[in-house]
Design a protein around this motif. Structure first.
Motif, PDB file in Angstrom:
ATOM      1  N   ASN A   1       0.833  -1.287  -0.009  1.00 27.53           N
ATOM      2  CA  ASN A   1      -0.093  -0.153  -0.003  1.00 27.53           C
ATOM      3  C   ASN A   1       0.826   1.277   0.103  1.00 27.53           C
ATOM      4  OD1 ASN A   1      -2.516  -1.492  -0.294  1.00 27.53           O
ATOM      5  ND2 ASN A   1      -2.732  -1.148   2.263  1.00 27.53           N
ATOM      6  N   TYR A   2       0.278   2.373  -0.549  1.00 26.35           N
ATOM      7  CA  TYR A   2       0.872   3.630  -0.378  1.00 26.35           C
ATOM      8  C   TYR A   2       1.120   4.323   0.922  1.00 26.35           C
ATOM      9  CZ  TYR A   2       1.932   8.407  -1.323  1.00 26.35           C
ATOM     10  OH  TYR A   2       2.552  10.010  -1.260  1.00 26.35           O
TER      11      TYR A   2
ATOM     12  N   ARG B   1      10.440  11.721  -3.479  1.00 25.45           N
ATOM     13  CA  ARG B   1      10.536  10.356  -2.400  1.00 25.45           C
ATOM     14  C   ARG B   1      11.768   9.775  -2.867  1.00 25.45           C
ATOM     15  NH1 ARG B   1       6.256  12.749  -1.539  1.00 25.45           N
ATOM     16  NH2 ARG B   1       4.466  11.731  -0.703  1.00 25.45           N
TER      17      ARG B   1
ATOM     18  N   ALA C   1      -1.921  12.034   0.338  1.00 26.17           N
ATOM     19  CA  ALA C   1      -1.736  10.624   0.828  1.00 26.17           C
ATOM     20  C   ALA C   1      -3.174  10.144   1.040  1.00 26.17           C
ATOM     21  CB  ALA C   1      -1.185  10.757   2.297  1.00 26.17           C
TER      22      ALA C   1
ATOM     23  N   TYR D   1      -4.031   8.492  -2.467  1.00 24.57           N
ATOM     24  CA  TYR D   1      -3.598   7.294  -2.673  1.00 24.57           C
ATOM     25  C   TYR D   1      -4.070   6.220  -1.650  1.00 24.57           C
ATOM     26  CZ  TYR D   1      -0.398   9.265  -6.163  1.00 24.57           C
ATOM     27  OH  TYR D   1       0.098   9.751  -7.089  1.00 24.57           O
ATOM     28  N   SER D   2      -4.268   6.543  -0.358  1.00 27.76           N
ATOM     29  CA  SER D   2      -4.808   5.496   0.473  1.00 27.76           C
ATOM     30  C   SER D   2      -6.260   5.191   0.057  1.00 27.76           C
ATOM     31  CB  SER D   2      -4.989   6.116   1.779  1.00 27.76           C
ATOM     32  OG  SER D   2      -5.463   5.362   2.875  1.00 27.76           O
TER      33      SER D   2
ATOM     34  N   ASP E   1      -5.513   2.643  -2.768  1.00 26.17           N
ATOM     35  CA  ASP E   1      -5.410   1.159  -1.922  1.00 26.17           C
ATOM     36  C   ASP E   1      -6.612   0.824  -1.680  1.00 26.17           C
ATOM     37  OD1 ASP E   1      -2.611   1.734  -2.187  1.00 26.17           O
ATOM     38  OD2 ASP E   1      -2.350   2.660  -0.147  1.00 26.17           O
TER      39      ASP E   1
END
Length: 426
Positions: A282-283, A346, A415, A418-419, A422
């Motif tokens: 997962n992210y 990143r 975030a 992206y969550s 996921d």
């Protein structure tokens, strides 16, 4: 006196002869600012090469992320080689790809050479929550094999169930060249190795400012170091005042970790029979492993801006119990938070602040192996070989959009997006 956080690692750390506080003026070839892995690796490589090295740590050796992390030796970078190739081109990918398994090799060599007792165990699993993630692991295997990692094995759901006794996953990539450690004991062992090689290490010696002169002068509250070269290696614990330019390009983030009470041999081996470490794809990922005394160590729950959450157990336990419902009712003995440094790309940031002041920062959650590589690259640079250092230094180092005021909400919004991806498996 700034002591370690109340973590499992601090409670089980190896005893060592304390390092003094800097209380005088000293001179040296290289002054290293920061007693985490980046600073320790740099200082150890340089002291082995015969440089006169002084390392300054604001608190205790391994006080920050190096002594609080999940203890996993994960190869590559927080952005994998396919993203690097697509974003920065084939030449950059070739250079960075040639180095992406080197950090783990350095750690294993250090453990062996200096007989560092840090509970090293080989093998790490990347586990897929859905079939899209499993397809990405298949691509990762092919990409890593292109760059020389021949220790990889794809596992289907049935094969994985024999390695991790959980129903959450559809498959995995097993990297036999990964592994896990007691991270604080590795840091302590490396600091002792610096001392063994003639380097001087000082704890409880926070840097107040660095004078960009030649030679440079590094000031602390009670002393100063005059050095031909300075390496800034504070990462998430450097703060905004020592070198403000570095703070503009990065953001501290908090991750939470807890450990259970010691489990019986039977229960521990039923969870992860071959004692591999595990992280999901997962992210906002979770990671876990068994400790040497059979505790389950489980981490996750990233907090942007590095706030200390009031209840770490509340953040982490739901996922632990989704992974291992058979542990319902287990007692939690330790829980703590630690900060790591995030960059917009990143990817790590490496470069020069002046003609004799260098830095490495921003591992973005992939720091255990990369920091050990970074120390070697900096040592090569001071020796006169800048090629590999420049491969990272030439990458663009973007500031966070919105500056220091808005970097946290903007990153948290990303975030959250992206969550959600996921959770939806898209």
């Amino acid at each position: 006196m700034t002591e370690h956080t109340s973590s499992y690692y601090a409670a089980s750390a190896n005893q060592y002869e304390p390092f003094p506080q800097l209380s005088e003026s000293v001179t040296c070839d290289v002054c290293v600012v920061g007693g985490g892995y980046t600073g320790l690796s740099s200082a150890l490589h340089l002291s082995e090469m015969g440089y006169d090295v002084v390392l300054l740590e604001a608190a205790r050796i391994g006080f920050g992320a190096s002594g609080r992390n999940g203890g996993q030796l994960v190869n590559s970078y927080s952005r994998d080689i396919d993203v690097i190739e697509r974003t920065y081109g084939a030449d950059a990918a070739k250079m960075l790809g040639s180095m992406m398994f080197e950090g783990g090799e350095i750690i294993r060599e250090r453990i062996k050479r200096y007989q560092i007792d840090c509970d090293y165990r080989p093998g790490g699993l990347f586990v897929a929550m859905n079939h899209k993630q499993l397809e990405k692991l298949e691509e990762q295997k092919a990409n890593w094999e292109r760059y020389g990692n021949t220790h990889l094995e794809l596992l289907d759901a049935n094969e994985l169930k024999r390695e991790v006794n959980s129903d959450r996953y559809v498959g995995a990539l097993l990297d036999h060249s990964g592994g896990h450690i007691h991270p604080l004991n590795l840091a302590i062992g490396e600091a002792n190795a610096i001392r063994l090689n003639g380097g001087r290490v000082f704890e409880q010696s926070p840097v107040t400012n660095i004078q960009h002169t030649s030679p440079a002068v590094v000031n602390t509250a009670k002393g100063k170091v005059t050095a031909k070269y300075v390496i800034v290696a504070g990462n998430a614990y450097l703060g905004d005042k020592v070198e403000p330019e570095l703070a503009k390009r990065s953001m501290p983030c908090g991750t939470q970790v807890l450990t259970t009470e010691p489990l019986s041999d039977e229960v521990a081996r039923s969870l992860i029979p071959n004692n591999y470490c595990v992280e999901d794809c997962n992210y906002l990922l979770d990671y876990y492993r068994l400790t040497a005394d059979n505790r389950l160590l489980y981490g996750g729950g990233v907090v942007y801006g590095a706030r200390d959450p009031a209840d770490i157990e509340r953040l982490v336990m739901p996922n632990l119990l989704k992974t291992f419902p058979q542990l319902k009712g287990v007692k939690i003995d330790y829980s703590w938070t630690g900060n790591f440094l995030l960059t917009l790309s990143r990817l790590p940031q490496v470069g020069r602040l002046d003609n004799n002041i260098y830095y490495s920062q921003g591992c973005s959650g992939h720091g255990v192996t990369y920091t050990h590589l970074a120390g070697r690259l900096i040592a090569e640079l001071l020796r006169g070989d800048a090629e590999r250092f420049n491969a990272f230094a030439n990458l663009p180092h973007y500031p966070f959009p919105g500056g220091r005021t808005f970097r946290i909400p903007f990153t948290a919004m990303g975030a959250a997006y992206y969550s959600l991806r996921d959770r939806l498996g898209v």
